[in-house]
Write an enzyme that holds these catalytic residues in place. Structure first.
Site, mmCIF file in Angstrom:
data_model
loop_
_atom_site.group_PDB
_atom_site.id
_atom_site.type_symbol
_atom_site.label_atom_id
_atom_site.label_comp_id
_atom_site.label_asym_id
_atom_site.label_seq_id
_atom_site.Cartn_x
_atom_site.Cartn_y
_atom_site.Cartn_z
ATOM 1 N N SER A 127 25.818 -33.889 36.265
ATOM 2 C CA SER A 127 26.059 -33.360 34.937
ATOM 3 C C SER A 127 25.029 -33.536 33.960
ATOM 4 C CB SER A 127 27.417 -33.353 34.807
ATOM 5 O OG SER A 127 27.474 -33.235 33.248
ATOM 6 N N TYR A 140 32.832 -40.134 32.512
ATOM 7 C CA TYR A 140 32.281 -39.095 33.373
ATOM 8 C C TYR A 140 30.456 -39.078 33.246
ATOM 9 C CZ TYR A 140 31.258 -33.957 34.284
ATOM 10 O OH TYR A 140 30.892 -32.797 34.874
HETATM 11 N N1 LIG Z 1 31.209 -26.232 35.417
HETATM 12 C C1 LIG Z 1 29.828 -26.771 34.845
HETATM 13 O O1 LIG Z 1 29.292 -26.244 33.938
HETATM 14 C C2 LIG Z 1 29.810 -28.116 35.238
HETATM 15 C C3 LIG Z 1 28.607 -29.095 34.530
HETATM 16 C C4 LIG Z 1 28.200 -30.025 34.996
HETATM 17 C C5 LIG Z 1 28.858 -30.693 36.139
HETATM 18 N N2 LIG Z 1 29.877 -29.943 36.779
HETATM 19 C C6 LIG Z 1 30.401 -30.411 38.122
HETATM 20 O O2 LIG Z 1 30.654 -29.734 38.929
HETATM 21 C C7 LIG Z 1 31.616 -30.092 39.918
HETATM 22 C C8 LIG Z 1 32.771 -28.696 39.994
HETATM 23 O O3 LIG Z 1 33.225 -28.638 38.897
HETATM 24 P P1 LIG Z 1 33.687 -27.433 38.418
HETATM 25 O O4 LIG Z 1 33.029 -26.995 37.334
HETATM 26 O O5 LIG Z 1 33.728 -26.171 39.577
HETATM 27 O O6 LIG Z 1 35.230 -27.588 37.963
HETATM 28 P P2 LIG Z 1 36.748 -27.249 38.766
HETATM 29 O O7 LIG Z 1 37.748 -28.110 38.011
HETATM 30 O O8 LIG Z 1 36.685 -25.668 38.616
HETATM 31 O O9 LIG Z 1 36.475 -27.736 40.046
HETATM 32 C C9 LIG Z 1 36.724 -28.944 40.500
HETATM 33 C C10 LIG Z 1 37.323 -29.229 41.519
HETATM 34 O O10 LIG Z 1 37.665 -30.599 42.187
HETATM 35 C C11 LIG Z 1 38.888 -30.784 42.968
HETATM 36 N N3 LIG Z 1 39.172 -32.114 42.777
HETATM 37 C C12 LIG Z 1 39.392 -32.847 41.803
HETATM 38 N N4 LIG Z 1 39.842 -34.319 42.317
HETATM 39 C C13 LIG Z 1 39.765 -33.981 43.531
HETATM 40 C C14 LIG Z 1 40.053 -35.021 44.750
HETATM 41 N N5 LIG Z 1 40.163 -36.485 44.367
HETATM 42 N N6 LIG Z 1 39.758 -34.462 45.941
HETATM 43 C C15 LIG Z 1 39.734 -33.190 46.263
HETATM 44 N N7 LIG Z 1 39.275 -32.433 45.302
HETATM 45 C C16 LIG Z 1 39.188 -32.888 44.005
HETATM 46 C C17 LIG Z 1 39.803 -29.874 41.831
HETATM 47 O O11 LIG Z 1 40.733 -29.479 42.750
HETATM 48 C C18 LIG Z 1 38.994 -28.827 41.436
HETATM 49 O O12 LIG Z 1 39.048 -27.606 42.491
HETATM 50 C C19 LIG Z 1 32.229 -31.127 39.261
HETATM 51 O O13 LIG Z 1 31.806 -32.283 39.942
HETATM 52 C C20 LIG Z 1 31.684 -31.286 37.872
HETATM 53 O O14 LIG Z 1 31.883 -32.592 37.283
HETATM 54 C C21 LIG Z 1 30.154 -28.777 36.242
#
Ligand SMILES: NC(=O)c1ccc[n+]([C@@H]2O[C@H](COP(=O)([O-])OP(=O)(O)OC[C@H]3O[C@@H](n4cnc5c(N)ncnc54)[C@H](O)[C@@H]3O)[C@@H](O)[C@H]2O)c1
Length: 263
Positions: A127, A140
């Protein structure tokens, strides 16, 4: 193509459990002619991660690609963060990358020793918080920064087994970002034209890094909309200062002025 879609369906504060999204994605892949099943292992648990890798091998005969993507947020400033908020975020992100990667690497090592020369791919999710050090996200951001180093070490270690390891830094409208103050307004979908914050924009890069001919390893790519940027690894910033023996504090203080403080 055969995919295990693993998602516990927890909200980004770590609460709840809804396995419908994973089941829906698996159904969508099957509807497009792929093979897919859903599972809901806790990827940060040792046994859950082992079971996830075993599911892929048992259901589909092998495992070529592992995408580590699960995440939660528990934002707070350093002075106010609870031990639980720190531990849980480090657990889900950092151990949640380590545990599945560990069982995948063990499988790939065994397969390599048994004669397999298949290309294997690890893709991890970092991230901008881990790169630009977002205040309020010390748990985080620290985990996300560590994930880049984790990926680079895995790249070096797993090369001998034919595996590559790369990281993506996504920017997209998801449950996670929609819960962050200020972001929903910025990430709103346009009435028409290219939706630069659609999460699907990240998918082609993940698919590319999953390819058997992916030429990259140990790299990190920022992905948002139609933009892909390669990040530079840690490097020494410019000049150094030297002393033939241990520094005296007053000498050091004087010579440290050579490094102008960052703004
Ligand atoms: N969306 C963004 O702009 C963004 C930016 C930087 C990083 N990220 C990273 O992208 C990744 C996906 O996040 P997202 O944005 O799609 O959010 P999101 O909340 O839609 O998806 C995250 C998923 O992780 C799952 N999860 C959490 N803990 C878990 C566990 N212990 N075992 C199995 N599944 C688990 C949740 O059920 C959820 O579906 C994350 O690692 C997040 O930190 C996203």
């Amino acid at each position: 193509m055969a995919v295990v879609v693993n998602d516990r369906g927890v909200a980004n504060d770590g609460t709840g459990s809804d396995t419908t999204p994973a089941a829906d994605v698996a159904a969508e892949i099957r509807a497009h002619g792929g093979r897919a099943i859903a599972s809901d292992h806790d990827i940060a648990s040792w046994d859950g991660a082992r079971a996830l890798v075993a599911t892929a091998v048992t259901e589909f005969g092998d495992l070529d690609v592992l995408v580590n993507n699960a995440g939660i947020l528990r934002d707070a400033t350093l002075a106010k963060m609870s031990e639980e908020a720190f531990d849980e975020v480090i657990r889900v992100h950092l151990k949640g990358h380590f545990a599945p990667s560990r069982w995948a690497a063990t499988h790939w090592r065994e397969q390599y020793k048994a004669g397999s020369r298949r290309r294997r791919n690890l893709i991890h999710t970092s991230s901008t918080s881990g790169i630009y050090a977002n205040p309020g996200q010390i748990n985080y951001g620290s985990a996300k920064s560590a994930i880049i180093t984790f990926s680079q070490i895995a790249a070096k270690e797993l090369e001998r087994y034919g595996a590559v390891s790369n990281c993506v830094v996504p920017g997209a409208r998801t449950r996670l970002t929609l819960s962050s103050p200020g972001l929903p307004e910025i990430m709103e979908a346009p009435a028409e034209g290219f939706d630069v914050w659609a999460p699907g924009n990240v998918s082609p890069v993940v698919a590319y890094l999953s390819g058997s001919d992916c030429p990259f390893t140990g790299e990190t790519f920022y992905v948002q909309g139609g933009t892909v940027r390669r990040l530079a690894p840690w490097s020494i910033a410019g000049e150094s200062i030297e002393h033939p023996t241990r520094w005296r504090l007053d000498e050091l203080a004087e010579r440290m002025q050579r490094f102008s403080p960052r703004q």
